[in-house]
Design an enzyme around this catalytic site. Sequence first.
Site: not given
Ligand code: AMP
Length: 283
Positions: A33, A37, A39-40, A64, A184-185
């Site tokens: 989304m 960061h 994590g992505h 969602q 990370l988020s």
């Molecule tokens: P999002 O943009 O929050 O929908 O996340 C996109 C993808 O990145 C999803 O598969 C998440 O699980 C993954 N993701 C988000 N935060 C992390 C993190 N801290 N470590 C690893 N993967 C992450």
Amino acid sequence: MQVIDSTESLAKALAARRGAGMARPPLGLVPTMGALHAGHLSLAAAARSQCDTVVLSVFVNPTQFGPDEDLDTYPRDLDGDASKAEAAGVDILFAPSTAEMHPGQMAPPAALYGMLEGARRHGHFQGVATVVAKLFDLVRPERAYFGEKDYQQVLVVRHLVAEGPFPVEIVACPTVREPDGLALSSRNARLTPPERQAARVLYQALLAGRAAIEGGGREPEAATASMAATLDQEPLARLDYAAVVQPNDLAPALPPLRGELRLLVAAHVGAVRLIDNMGAQAG
Ligand code: AMP
């Protein structure tokens, strides 16, 4: 890197790359989304190391989010995302508009969709599954990369693949954390400095739960109680749930605890709702 915002251009770009031999299998998809960061980027790096072509999607999927959730304030930064994705070696950044994706609600809800996160966020996983299915259909990846940070989401996507027509391998990547353990988020950006300090309590709660189990505790309630007690010590945090479950289907773990388990926690820190999880080994 190509930046593409329409499904039609995406289909053309993929067909052209496949025709010219530039997109040989495996093709890897990283759905996000945005507000990228580390994590992505760890998912993009895994895809880059394993795949010939990497497509990263940025789509803040309205279906969602519940009516009282943070769709309007969700962080958005497409220019920043494009530079980070390019630096990570992404070949195609797919950033469609909502109208372009017109996600309806179609995925048949499985029991998994209604537990834990699904019980608090009605329709959330149907929304996720709908958009992931649409992305699989558009991109036709051989592999798709998801973070264990969203543990239930990985199970929902695996279920979607098991039930559906998509010949795609789901790769789950470990959670990337800040030095103090906070996962990370994109939502961490909305924490005030004191809330950011307080937010590490989710990780500490998971460690406390794991210590209760790995120290020989056989009762799931002992683990959830130590998770809740840890959260309770932080005045800026409010526990939503703490659970000990079976790792494959999220069924509540029953006493005596045995084998591989998953600990999950959700809490509000200020106005931000955060989730995290961790594995534990009993017995
Ligand atoms: P999002 O943009 O929050 O929908 O996340 C996109 C993808 O990145 C999803 O598969 C998440 O699980 C993954 N993701 C988000 N935060 C992390 C993190 N801290 N470590 C690893 N993967 C992450």
